[in-house]
Scaffold this active site. Structure first.
Site, PDB file in Angstrom:
ATOM      1  N   ARG A 160      -0.804  45.801 -22.898  1.00  0.00           N
ATOM      2  CA  ARG A 160      -0.811  44.579 -22.099  1.00  0.00           C
ATOM      3  C   ARG A 160       0.248  43.635 -22.650  1.00  0.00           C
ATOM      4  O   ARG A 160       0.702  43.777 -23.791  1.00  0.00           O
ATOM      5  CB  ARG A 160      -2.179  43.913 -22.134  1.00  0.00           C
ATOM      6  CG  ARG A 160      -3.312  44.777 -21.561  1.00  0.00           C
ATOM      7  CD  ARG A 160      -4.635  44.031 -21.657  1.00  0.00           C
ATOM      8  NE  ARG A 160      -5.743  44.798 -21.063  1.00  0.00           N
ATOM      9  CZ  ARG A 160      -6.512  45.657 -21.731  1.00  0.00           C
ATOM     10  NH1 ARG A 160      -6.287  45.858 -23.023  1.00  0.00           N
ATOM     11  NH2 ARG A 160      -7.481  46.313 -21.123  1.00  0.00           N
TER      12      ARG A 160
ATOM     13  N   LYS B 251      -8.432  43.313 -25.324  1.00  0.00           N
ATOM     14  CA  LYS B 251      -9.360  42.788 -24.324  1.00  0.00           C
ATOM     15  C   LYS B 251     -10.772  43.283 -24.633  1.00  0.00           C
ATOM     16  O   LYS B 251     -10.994  44.471 -24.856  1.00  0.00           O
ATOM     17  CB  LYS B 251      -8.937  43.248 -22.926  1.00  0.00           C
ATOM     18  CG  LYS B 251      -9.689  42.564 -21.806  1.00  0.00           C
ATOM     19  CD  LYS B 251      -9.099  42.919 -20.462  1.00  0.00           C
ATOM     20  CE  LYS B 251      -9.807  42.193 -19.328  1.00  0.00           C
ATOM     21  NZ  LYS B 251      -9.233  42.533 -18.011  1.00  0.00           N
TER      22      LYS B 251
ATOM     23  N   HIS C 184       2.623  43.881 -16.016  1.00  0.00           N
ATOM     24  CA  HIS C 184       1.450  44.745 -15.934  1.00  0.00           C
ATOM     25  C   HIS C 184       1.729  45.989 -15.100  1.00  0.00           C
ATOM     26  O   HIS C 184       1.034  47.003 -15.243  1.00  0.00           O
ATOM     27  CB  HIS C 184       0.264  43.972 -15.348  1.00  0.00           C
ATOM     28  CG  HIS C 184      -1.053  44.381 -15.914  1.00  0.00           C
ATOM     29  ND1 HIS C 184      -1.384  44.241 -17.244  1.00  0.00           N
ATOM     30  CD2 HIS C 184      -2.142  44.953 -15.333  1.00  0.00           C
ATOM     31  CE1 HIS C 184      -2.605  44.700 -17.453  1.00  0.00           C
ATOM     32  NE2 HIS C 184      -3.085  45.141 -16.314  1.00  0.00           N
TER      33      HIS C 184
ATOM     34  N   ARG D 132       2.399  48.824 -17.408  1.00  0.00           N
ATOM     35  CA  ARG D 132       1.168  49.446 -17.938  1.00  0.00           C
ATOM     36  C   ARG D 132       0.535  50.347 -16.883  1.00  0.00           C
ATOM     37  O   ARG D 132       0.075  51.457 -17.200  1.00  0.00           O
ATOM     38  CB  ARG D 132       0.204  48.344 -18.378  1.00  0.00           C
ATOM     39  CG  ARG D 132      -1.172  48.827 -18.831  1.00  0.00           C
ATOM     40  CD  ARG D 132      -1.966  47.630 -19.332  1.00  0.00           C
ATOM     41  NE  ARG D 132      -3.407  47.864 -19.335  1.00  0.00           N
ATOM     42  CZ  ARG D 132      -4.096  48.365 -20.345  1.00  0.00           C
ATOM     43  NH1 ARG D 132      -3.466  48.727 -21.441  1.00  0.00           N
ATOM     44  NH2 ARG D 132      -5.403  48.514 -20.272  1.00  0.00           N
TER      45      ARG D 132
ATOM     46  N   HIS E 138      -9.852  50.903 -22.101  1.00  0.00           N
ATOM     47  CA  HIS E 138     -10.871  50.598 -21.099  1.00  0.00           C
ATOM     48  C   HIS E 138     -12.254  50.928 -21.647  1.00  0.00           C
ATOM     49  O   HIS E 138     -12.451  51.990 -22.234  1.00  0.00           O
ATOM     50  CB  HIS E 138     -10.636  51.390 -19.815  1.00  0.00           C
ATOM     51  CG  HIS E 138      -9.437  50.929 -19.043  1.00  0.00           C
ATOM     52  ND1 HIS E 138      -8.826  51.706 -18.083  1.00  0.00           N
ATOM     53  CD2 HIS E 138      -8.732  49.767 -19.080  1.00  0.00           C
ATOM     54  CE1 HIS E 138      -7.800  51.045 -17.575  1.00  0.00           C
ATOM     55  NE2 HIS E 138      -7.733  49.863 -18.157  1.00  0.00           N
TER      56      HIS E 138
ATOM     57  N   TYR F 246      -6.486  54.923 -11.175  1.00  0.00           N
ATOM     58  CA  TYR F 246      -5.162  55.553 -11.189  1.00  0.00           C
ATOM     59  C   TYR F 246      -5.171  56.962 -10.604  1.00  0.00           C
ATOM     60  O   TYR F 246      -4.115  57.559 -10.452  1.00  0.00           O
ATOM     61  CB  TYR F 246      -4.622  55.597 -12.620  1.00  0.00           C
ATOM     62  CG  TYR F 246      -4.470  54.233 -13.227  1.00  0.00           C
ATOM     63  CD1 TYR F 246      -3.493  53.348 -12.773  1.00  0.00           C
ATOM     64  CD2 TYR F 246      -5.309  53.804 -14.254  1.00  0.00           C
ATOM     65  CE1 TYR F 246      -3.356  52.090 -13.316  1.00  0.00           C
ATOM     66  CE2 TYR F 246      -5.169  52.540 -14.809  1.00  0.00           C
ATOM     67  CZ  TYR F 246      -4.190  51.689 -14.332  1.00  0.00           C
ATOM     68  OH  TYR F 246      -4.056  50.435 -14.872  1.00  0.00           O
TER      69      TYR F 246
END
Length: 356
Positions: free
Chosen positions: A165, A190, A296, A299, A322, A331
């Site tokens: 990120r 995150k 982003h 990414r 994640h 994705y």
């Protein structure tokens, strides 16, 4: 009982009398209670939320209070919260922005004011639309990166080559780069999670040259008495010399200094994220990319291209950081090329344009 007189011949008695008066004064004048927004900041920091969350929550709570003519939140309830959220919806803000405002207000009532009322569970959150990420082709990524130079090129290359990120890339420290093993350690990503991702071999040489220049700059800063950086949490109190150590320095330091208002120290911040955002946006424009490519998007392209190459989705989930694999599943749309892999009936005809 009256307080003893300050005028006395005995010096020891006079000191005792002065201490008695001082103690009495301290308890006679109570300190004022903290302001509401200061209580919000304290509650957020107690829970170790990020500074960005603190800034956003304080701003939304201030706007909520001003919207209702500076009434105290304890005197308001569900109608006032609904009216404020409705005003945001009328203005056309996004669902995520509206939900962020609601989260800030609920935090105010629940964590700061200690009010957990039934109406708080009845507030309806805005439904966020499901959108596919903007993914660039390999040719578009190459064209975009070729328009960048210097540290900005390195940062964009890491966002695409390691799936970082923007803020994860900007906040990299020297100790988190392992060139020998080809690894990057992302600290406090995150959700407050650490993870390890790869360091692309294609930029290792350029990164080593960059770090050499950064070290020379850092040593010059130390000589000038300004070679320290900010540390997370209370690490400065635990390791007083750490702010000046090489391992804690930013991989991508800013070109200018700033003054820390709390301790008056002159420091370097990391390169501001807006510098990279503007550079990537301009590079995409010059490269002729018509889609809204952002940092982003690099990414997103990292994850999509790994899926296209046949890598396992669980591996990609770990590299991206994640929590839930369902987030990574977005994705998989790339595996269904051309309308979920269905061949159009027009393609089966094989007919060209009609002739008269």
């Amino acid at each position: 009982m009256s307080k003893p007189a300050l005028l006395t011949a005995d010096p020891v008695a006079r000191l005792r009398t002065m201490a008695w008066h001082t103690a009495g004064t301290r308890y006679d004048v109570p300190s004022p209670p903290p302001k509401l927004l200061d209580r919000v900041r304290e509650a957020i920091r107690t829970r170790h939320y990020s500074r960005r969350t603190e800034k956003a929550y304080v701003a939304w709570i201030r706007r909520f209070i001003v919207f209702h003519e500076k009434r105290h939140p304890s005197q308001m309830g569900a109608p006032e919260v609904t009216a404020f959220l409705s005003s945001l919806a009328v203005r056309g803000v996004s669902a995520s922005t509206q939900n962020q405002a609601l989260s800030a207000i609920l935090f105010l009532y629940g964590a700061v004011l200690g009010q957990r009322l039934e109406w708080m569970n009845d507030i309806v959150r805005a439904q966020r639309p499901v959108r596919l990420p903007v993914v660039l082709s390999r040719a578009e990524v190459a064209a975009l990166l070729s328009r960048l130079r210097g540290p900005v090129w390195l940062m964009a290359s890491l966002m695409y080559g390691a799936g970082l990120r923007l803020m994860e890339c900007a906040e990299l420290r020297i100790k988190d780069v392992n060139v020998d093993r080809g690894e990057l350690t992302v600290r406090d990503g995150k959700g407050g999670q650490d993870r390890v991702t790869m360091l692309p071999a294609a930029i290792r040489g350029s990164l080593v040259d960059h770090l050499t220049r950064v070290k020379v700059q850092h040593e010059a800063d130390l000589v000038a008495g300004r070679g320290s950086v900010a540390l997370p949490g209370a690490l400065r109190a635990k390791y007083p010399s750490a702010p000046c150590e090489w391992g804690w320095q930013w991989v991508f330091p800013a070109t200018r200094f700033y003054v820390d208002l709390e301790i008056g120290e002159r420091r370097r911040h990391h390169l501001h994220e807006s510098v990279v955002q503007r550079a990537v946006k301009e590079a995409a424009r010059v490269a002729g990319i018509s889609r809204p490519a952002t940092c982003h998007s690099l990414r997103h392209s990292f994850a999509t291209h790994l899926l296209e190459a046949g890598y396992d989705i669980r591996t990609i989930q770990e590299l991206l950081g994640h929590r839930d694999v369902s987030t990574t599943m977005i994705y998989t749309h790339v595996l269904n090329q051309g309308g979920r892999g269905v061949r159009s009936p027009l393609d089966q005809l094989g007919a060209g344009p009609g002739r008269e």
